[in-house]
Design a protein around this motif. Structure first.
Motif, PDB file in Angstrom:
ATOM      1  N   LEU A   1       0.827  -1.214   0.000  1.00  0.00           N
ATOM      2  CA  LEU A   1       0.000   0.000   0.000  1.00  0.00           C
ATOM      3  C   LEU A   1       0.861   1.264   0.000  1.00  0.00           C
ATOM      4  CD1 LEU A   1      -2.718  -1.203   2.500  1.00  0.00           C
ATOM      5  CD2 LEU A   1      -3.040  -0.753   0.060  1.00  0.00           C
ATOM      6  N   GLY A   2       1.956   1.234   0.731  1.00  0.00           N
ATOM      7  CA  GLY A   2       2.866   2.376   0.729  1.00  0.00           C
ATOM      8  C   GLY A   2       3.444   2.626  -0.654  1.00  0.00           C
ATOM      9  N   THR A   3       3.735   1.549  -1.365  1.00  0.00           N
ATOM     10  CA  THR A   3       4.220   1.666  -2.740  1.00  0.00           C
ATOM     11  C   THR A   3       3.159   2.304  -3.620  1.00  0.00           C
ATOM     12  OG1 THR A   3       5.628  -0.278  -2.434  1.00  0.00           O
ATOM     13  CG2 THR A   3       5.123   0.351  -4.698  1.00  0.00           C
ATOM     14  N   GLN A   4       1.906   1.907  -3.430  1.00  0.00           N
ATOM     15  CA  GLN A   4       0.825   2.505  -4.212  1.00  0.00           C
ATOM     16  C   GLN A   4       0.717   4.011  -3.942  1.00  0.00           C
ATOM     17  OE1 GLN A   4      -2.513  -0.080  -3.070  1.00  0.00           O
ATOM     18  NE2 GLN A   4      -2.696  -0.627  -5.230  1.00  0.00           N
ATOM     19  N   ILE A   5       0.820   4.404  -2.684  1.00  0.00           N
ATOM     20  CA  ILE A   5       0.740   5.834  -2.338  1.00  0.00           C
ATOM     21  C   ILE A   5       1.870   6.603  -3.020  1.00  0.00           C
ATOM     22  CG2 ILE A   5       1.210   7.442  -0.431  1.00  0.00           C
ATOM     23  CD1 ILE A   5      -1.628   6.751  -0.442  1.00  0.00           C
ATOM     24  N   ILE A   6       3.084   6.075  -2.965  1.00  0.00           N
ATOM     25  CA  ILE A   6       4.222   6.752  -3.585  1.00  0.00           C
ATOM     26  C   ILE A   6       4.012   6.888  -5.093  1.00  0.00           C
ATOM     27  CG2 ILE A   6       6.680   6.500  -4.146  1.00  0.00           C
ATOM     28  CD1 ILE A   6       6.959   5.274  -1.278  1.00  0.00           C
ATOM     29  N   MET A   7       3.517   5.831  -5.730  1.00  0.00           N
ATOM     30  CA  MET A   7       3.275   5.899  -7.182  1.00  0.00           C
ATOM     31  C   MET A   7       2.193   6.926  -7.512  1.00  0.00           C
ATOM     32  SD  MET A   7       3.748   1.992  -8.568  1.00  0.00           S
ATOM     33  CE  MET A   7       2.624   1.191  -7.453  1.00  0.00           C
ATOM     34  N   LEU A   8       1.130   6.969  -6.720  1.00  0.00           N
ATOM     35  CA  LEU A   8       0.060   7.942  -6.972  1.00  0.00           C
ATOM     36  C   LEU A   8       0.535   9.372  -6.732  1.00  0.00           C
ATOM     37  CD1 LEU A   8      -2.930   5.986  -5.409  1.00  0.00           C
ATOM     38  CD2 LEU A   8      -2.589   6.511  -7.838  1.00  0.00           C
ATOM     39  N   MET A   9       1.346   9.582  -5.723  1.00  0.00           N
ATOM     40  CA  MET A   9       1.878  10.928  -5.470  1.00  0.00           C
ATOM     41  C   MET A   9       2.853  11.347  -6.569  1.00  0.00           C
ATOM     42  SD  MET A   9       2.425  11.072  -1.396  1.00  0.00           S
ATOM     43  CE  MET A   9       1.052  11.019  -0.273  1.00  0.00           C
ATOM     44  N   THR A  10       3.616  10.399  -7.082  1.00  0.00           N
ATOM     45  CA  THR A  10       4.517  10.692  -8.198  1.00  0.00           C
ATOM     46  C   THR A  10       3.717  11.095  -9.433  1.00  0.00           C
ATOM     47  OG1 THR A  10       6.159   9.151  -7.328  1.00  0.00           O
ATOM     48  CG2 THR A  10       6.363   9.758  -9.655  1.00  0.00           C
ATOM     49  N   ALA A  11       2.637  10.372  -9.704  1.00  0.00           N
ATOM     50  CA  ALA A  11       1.783  10.712 -10.848  1.00  0.00           C
ATOM     51  C   ALA A  11       1.165  12.097 -10.673  1.00  0.00           C
ATOM     52  CB  ALA A  11       0.689   9.654 -11.022  1.00  0.00           C
ATOM     53  N   THR A  12       0.755  12.416  -9.462  1.00  0.00           N
ATOM     54  CA  THR A  12       0.188  13.742  -9.192  1.00  0.00           C
ATOM     55  C   THR A  12       1.232  14.831  -9.403  1.00  0.00           C
ATOM     56  OG1 THR A  12      -1.330  12.770  -7.587  1.00  0.00           O
ATOM     57  CG2 THR A  12      -0.973  15.151  -7.441  1.00  0.00           C
ATOM     58  N   THR A  13       2.446  14.593  -8.937  1.00  0.00           N
ATOM     59  CA  THR A  13       3.533  15.552  -9.120  1.00  0.00           C
ATOM     60  C   THR A  13       3.825  15.763 -10.605  1.00  0.00           C
ATOM     61  OG1 THR A  13       4.471  14.889  -6.995  1.00  0.00           O
ATOM     62  CG2 THR A  13       5.935  16.057  -8.510  1.00  0.00           C
ATOM     63  N   LEU A  14       3.844  14.691 -11.379  1.00  0.00           N
ATOM     64  CA  LEU A  14       4.061  14.816 -12.820  1.00  0.00           C
ATOM     65  C   LEU A  14       2.957  15.643 -13.475  1.00  0.00           C
ATOM     66  CD1 LEU A  14       5.226  11.193 -13.657  1.00  0.00           C
ATOM     67  CD2 LEU A  14       6.607  13.272 -13.796  1.00  0.00           C
ATOM     68  N   SER A  15       1.726  15.504 -12.998  1.00  0.00           N
ATOM     69  CA  SER A  15       0.610  16.278 -13.541  1.00  0.00           C
ATOM     70  C   SER A  15       0.779  17.769 -13.299  1.00  0.00           C
ATOM     71  CB  SER A  15      -0.706  15.849 -12.895  1.00  0.00           C
ATOM     72  OG  SER A  15      -1.000  14.531 -13.211  1.00  0.00           O
ATOM     73  N   VAL A  16       1.366  18.112 -12.176  1.00  0.00           N
ATOM     74  CA  VAL A  16       1.533  19.527 -11.829  1.00  0.00           C
ATOM     75  C   VAL A  16       2.726  20.138 -12.569  1.00  0.00           C
ATOM     76  CG1 VAL A  16       2.069  21.115  -9.946  1.00  0.00           C
ATOM     77  CG2 VAL A  16       0.416  19.277  -9.591  1.00  0.00           C
ATOM     78  N   PHE A  17       3.862  19.444 -12.578  1.00  0.00           N
ATOM     79  CA  PHE A  17       5.073  20.016 -13.150  1.00  0.00           C
ATOM     80  C   PHE A  17       5.229  19.783 -14.649  1.00  0.00           C
ATOM     81  CE2 PHE A  17       6.099  19.956  -8.650  1.00  0.00           C
ATOM     82  CZ  PHE A  17       6.568  21.251  -8.499  1.00  0.00           C
ATOM     83  N   LYS A  18       4.622  18.738 -15.186  1.00  0.00           N
ATOM     84  CA  LYS A  18       4.631  18.441 -16.618  1.00  0.00           C
ATOM     85  C   LYS A  18       6.013  18.634 -17.264  1.00  0.00           C
ATOM     86  CE  LYS A  18      -0.176  19.755 -17.448  1.00  0.00           C
ATOM     87  NZ  LYS A  18      -0.575  19.966 -16.086  1.00  0.00           N
ATOM     88  N   PRO A  19       6.974  17.776 -16.954  1.00  0.00           N
ATOM     89  CA  PRO A  19       8.284  17.900 -17.599  1.00  0.00           C
ATOM     90  C   PRO A  19       8.126  17.866 -19.126  1.00  0.00           C
ATOM     91  CG  PRO A  19       8.310  16.201 -15.915  1.00  0.00           C
ATOM     92  CD  PRO A  19       6.890  16.626 -16.070  1.00  0.00           C
ATOM     93  N   ARG A  20       8.799  18.736 -19.813  1.00  0.00           N
ATOM     94  CA  ARG A  20       8.567  18.944 -21.242  1.00  0.00           C
ATOM     95  C   ARG A  20       9.294  17.955 -22.168  1.00  0.00           C
ATOM     96  NH1 ARG A  20       4.098  22.122 -21.575  1.00  0.00           N
ATOM     97  NH2 ARG A  20       4.265  23.679 -19.987  1.00  0.00           N
ATOM     98  N   ARG A  21      10.081  17.062 -21.613  1.00  0.00           N
ATOM     99  CA  ARG A  21      10.778  16.110 -22.489  1.00  0.00           C
ATOM    100  C   ARG A  21       9.785  15.265 -23.260  1.00  0.00           C
ATOM    101  NH1 ARG A  21      14.811  12.867 -19.106  1.00  0.00           N
ATOM    102  NH2 ARG A  21      14.529  11.494 -20.867  1.00  0.00           N
TER     103      ARG A  21
END
Length: 154
Positions: free
Chosen positions: A131-151
């Motif tokens: 479950l902790g792994t799932q939380i980390i993956m979901l938070m990473t996805a949320t962070t990517l949505s906000v910062f949207k790296p342009r590569r």
């Protein structure tokens, strides 16, 4: 896609994704409480509650987030496999679903605690880790949505 429809799909996607984070966090709290308690009845009750959260929240929310995310990726200028961050979000969500399907077993844990039986600590903490792994993956996805790296992908 028309702007009004796209915004509606975006709202559905954001709500489902945020709710999924909350649902998984609730499972983390229940699972951690079950792993830390000395009260076998409390641990059993926590494990018995988890499938209700999974089937009423986790499965529908993850499928809604997946379908709406794919729809947005296919119909927007971002594309589904045009930018790293969009592809990474897709991979992360599929990984969250797979961890839930293959590594998280609340019904097995409930059965193991039936009648006050003790469950090995490694098995209990393995569930917390999944479950902790799932939380980390979901938070990473949320962070990517906000910062949207342009590569871009090739």
């Amino acid at each position: 896609m028309r702007p009004r429809i796209r915004k509606t799909v975006m709202v559905i996607h954001v709500i489902a994704s945020v709710a999924l984070v909350g649902e998984v966090w609730g499972l983390v709290v229940l699972n951690t409480a079950a792993a830390l308690t000395k009260d076998a009845g409390l641990a059993h009750a926590a494990y018995r509650l988890m499938p209700a959260l999974v089937f009423a929240g986790g499965i529908p929310l993850s499928l809604i987030a997946l379908i709406s995310g794919i729809t947005l990726g296919l119909t927007s200028h971002w594309g589904l496999f045009r930018h790293y961050w969009v592809a990474a979000k897709l991979v992360l969500l599929v990984a969250v679903i797979c961890v839930g399907m293959f590594l998280f077993d609340p019904e097995g844990m409930a059965a193991a605690t039936e009648g006050g039986a003790a469950v090995p600590a490694t098995r209990q903490w393995g569930q917390v880790a999944a479950l902790g792994t799932q939380i980390i993956m979901l938070m990473t996805a949320t962070t990517l949505s906000v910062f949207k790296p342009r590569r871009r992908l090739r």
